[in-house]
Design a protein around this motif. Structure first.
Motif, PDB file in Angstrom:
ATOM      1  N   GLU A  69       0.719  -1.111   0.055  1.00  0.00           N
ATOM      2  CA  GLU A  69      -0.067   0.094   0.092  1.00  0.00           C
ATOM      3  C   GLU A  69       0.742   1.376   0.090  1.00  0.00           C
ATOM      4  N   ALA A  70       1.940   0.941   0.887  1.00  0.00           N
ATOM      5  CA  ALA A  70       2.821   2.563   0.870  1.00  0.00           C
ATOM      6  C   ALA A  70       3.449   2.574  -0.500  1.00  0.00           C
ATOM      7  N   THR A  71       3.976   1.472  -0.934  1.00  0.00           N
ATOM      8  CA  THR A  71       4.603   1.670  -2.471  1.00  0.00           C
ATOM      9  C   THR A  71       3.582   2.218  -3.371  1.00  0.00           C
ATOM     10  N   GLU A  72       2.488   1.722  -3.556  1.00  0.00           N
ATOM     11  CA  GLU A  72       1.390   2.212  -4.483  1.00  0.00           C
ATOM     12  C   GLU A  72       1.024   3.620  -4.316  1.00  0.00           C
ATOM     13  N   LEU A  73       1.154   4.271  -2.992  1.00  0.00           N
ATOM     14  CA  LEU A  73       0.749   5.615  -2.808  1.00  0.00           C
ATOM     15  C   LEU A  73       2.016   6.443  -3.311  1.00  0.00           C
ATOM     16  N   VAL A  74       3.385   5.828  -3.161  1.00  0.00           N
ATOM     17  CA  VAL A  74       4.506   6.960  -3.462  1.00  0.00           C
ATOM     18  C   VAL A  74       4.519   6.969  -5.016  1.00  0.00           C
ATOM     19  N   PHE A  75       4.061   6.092  -5.804  1.00  0.00           N
ATOM     20  CA  PHE A  75       4.033   6.160  -7.282  1.00  0.00           C
ATOM     21  C   PHE A  75       2.706   6.767  -7.755  1.00  0.00           C
ATOM     22  N   GLU A  76       1.561   6.651  -6.750  1.00  0.00           N
ATOM     23  CA  GLU A  76       0.460   7.325  -7.414  1.00  0.00           C
ATOM     24  C   GLU A  76       0.659   8.936  -6.978  1.00  0.00           C
ATOM     25  N   ALA A  77       1.026   9.123  -6.077  1.00  0.00           N
ATOM     26  CA  ALA A  77       1.633  10.568  -5.938  1.00  0.00           C
ATOM     27  C   ALA A  77       2.468  11.296  -6.967  1.00  0.00           C
ATOM     28  N   SER A 111      -0.789  11.955   8.150  1.00  0.00           N
ATOM     29  CA  SER A 111      -0.825  10.444   7.557  1.00  0.00           C
ATOM     30  C   SER A 111       0.327  10.480   6.356  1.00  0.00           C
ATOM     31  N   PHE A 112       0.876   9.727   5.958  1.00  0.00           N
ATOM     32  CA  PHE A 112       1.600   9.213   4.928  1.00  0.00           C
ATOM     33  C   PHE A 112       0.865   9.547   3.705  1.00  0.00           C
ATOM     34  N   ARG A 113      -0.156   9.350   3.510  1.00  0.00           N
ATOM     35  CA  ARG A 113      -1.068   9.469   2.453  1.00  0.00           C
ATOM     36  C   ARG A 113      -1.565  11.138   2.304  1.00  0.00           C
ATOM     37  N   SER A 114      -1.608  11.973   3.444  1.00  0.00           N
ATOM     38  CA  SER A 114      -1.671  13.459   3.532  1.00  0.00           C
ATOM     39  C   SER A 114      -0.297  14.044   2.922  1.00  0.00           C
ATOM     40  N   TYR A 115       0.738  13.453   3.561  1.00  0.00           N
ATOM     41  CA  TYR A 115       2.243  14.042   3.245  1.00  0.00           C
ATOM     42  C   TYR A 115       2.470  13.880   1.585  1.00  0.00           C
ATOM     43  N   LEU A 116       1.964  12.895   1.024  1.00  0.00           N
ATOM     44  CA  LEU A 116       2.091  12.589  -0.399  1.00  0.00           C
ATOM     45  C   LEU A 116       1.301  13.266  -1.229  1.00  0.00           C
ATOM     46  N   ASP A 117       0.111  13.953  -0.515  1.00  0.00           N
ATOM     47  CA  ASP A 117      -0.896  14.556  -1.301  1.00  0.00           C
ATOM     48  C   ASP A 117      -1.856  13.574  -2.199  1.00  0.00           C
ATOM     49  N   VAL A 118      -2.145  12.516  -1.515  1.00  0.00           N
ATOM     50  CA  VAL A 118      -2.832  11.588  -2.242  1.00  0.00           C
ATOM     51  C   VAL A 118      -4.092  11.536  -1.447  1.00  0.00           C
ATOM     52  N   ALA A 119      -5.502  11.814  -2.347  1.00  0.00           N
ATOM     53  CA  ALA A 119      -6.614  11.788  -1.852  1.00  0.00           C
ATOM     54  C   ALA A 119      -7.085   9.990  -1.266  1.00  0.00           C
TER      55      ALA A 119
END
Length: 198
Positions: free
Chosen positions: A122-130, A190-198
């Motif tokens: 999940e963390a990896t997917e968020l990095v690339f989605e960002a 959150s990590f999601r917020s830091y990456l600015d991923v909704a």
């Protein structure tokens, strides 16, 4: 040297008899600190992230090594076994500063993590989605990873046998002790917020 309080940055799972060299080293260091004559405070954070940190860089670098130029990303075991409670450096540092200043924290060991639990996948997917990139994660067989990761580690890549062993257990606090610093997990970034991923 005039030091009267020592703050030890340890790790979740620190244990002199732990399953990896890293956890054993952290556990032995804790023993040295707790047996000293100093006032001490120990922090055991989950993975710490932030600007200039290694986690996001490491995630991208792993992709460059395993699958350069293609939208595939082999992760050991598919990245679903180990979970993390990533904590933002700007949330953690004020807690460290308070622990050095407030007497109520002397002699305490704090396990801390962020507001969400994520698998490595999940963390990896968020990095690339960002970054607007789509990837397809495919499971890298664990026996192959057991052979390959130590080889990479010997070549200077920041993932080796210890990291392989770490993929077998969660990196999440038993109890999230951020409330000892008048915070709640939900109040942290959150990590999601830091990456600015909704």
């Amino acid at each position: 040297h005039g030091v009267d309080r020592f703050l030890q940055m340890s790790a979740l799972g620190a244990d002199p008899n732990g399953s990896t060299h890293y956890l054993r080293a952290k556990g032995k260091a804790e023993d040295v600190v707790t047996q000293s004559d100093l006032d001490w405070v120990i922090f055991r954070p989950s993975v710490v992230f932030g600007d200039g940190g290694e986690f996001v860089y490491f995630t991208k670098r792993l992709k460059e090594i395993f699958a350069p130029g293609v939208p595939l990303y082999p992760l050991p075991g598919g990245g679903t076994k180990a979970h993390f409670q990533l904590i933002w450096i700007d949330d953690l540092v004020p807690m460290l500063a308070e622990a050095l200043d407030a007497d109520e924290h002397v002699g305490q060991t704090y396990e801390v993590g962020g507001p969400e639990t994520l698998s490595l996948r999940e963390a990896t997917e968020l990095v690339f989605e960002a970054e607007g990139n789509s990837i397809s994660i495919i499971p890298l067989p664990m026996p192959l990873a057991k052979i390959g990761l130590p080889v990479l580690g010997s070549l200077g890549f920041p993932m080796g046998s210890d990291q392989y062993e770490g993929l077998d257990f969660d990196n999440t606090p038993t109890t999230n002790d951020v409330e000892a610093f008048d915070r709640t997990p939900a109040s942290l970034r959150s990590f999601r917020s830091y990456l600015d991923v909704a």
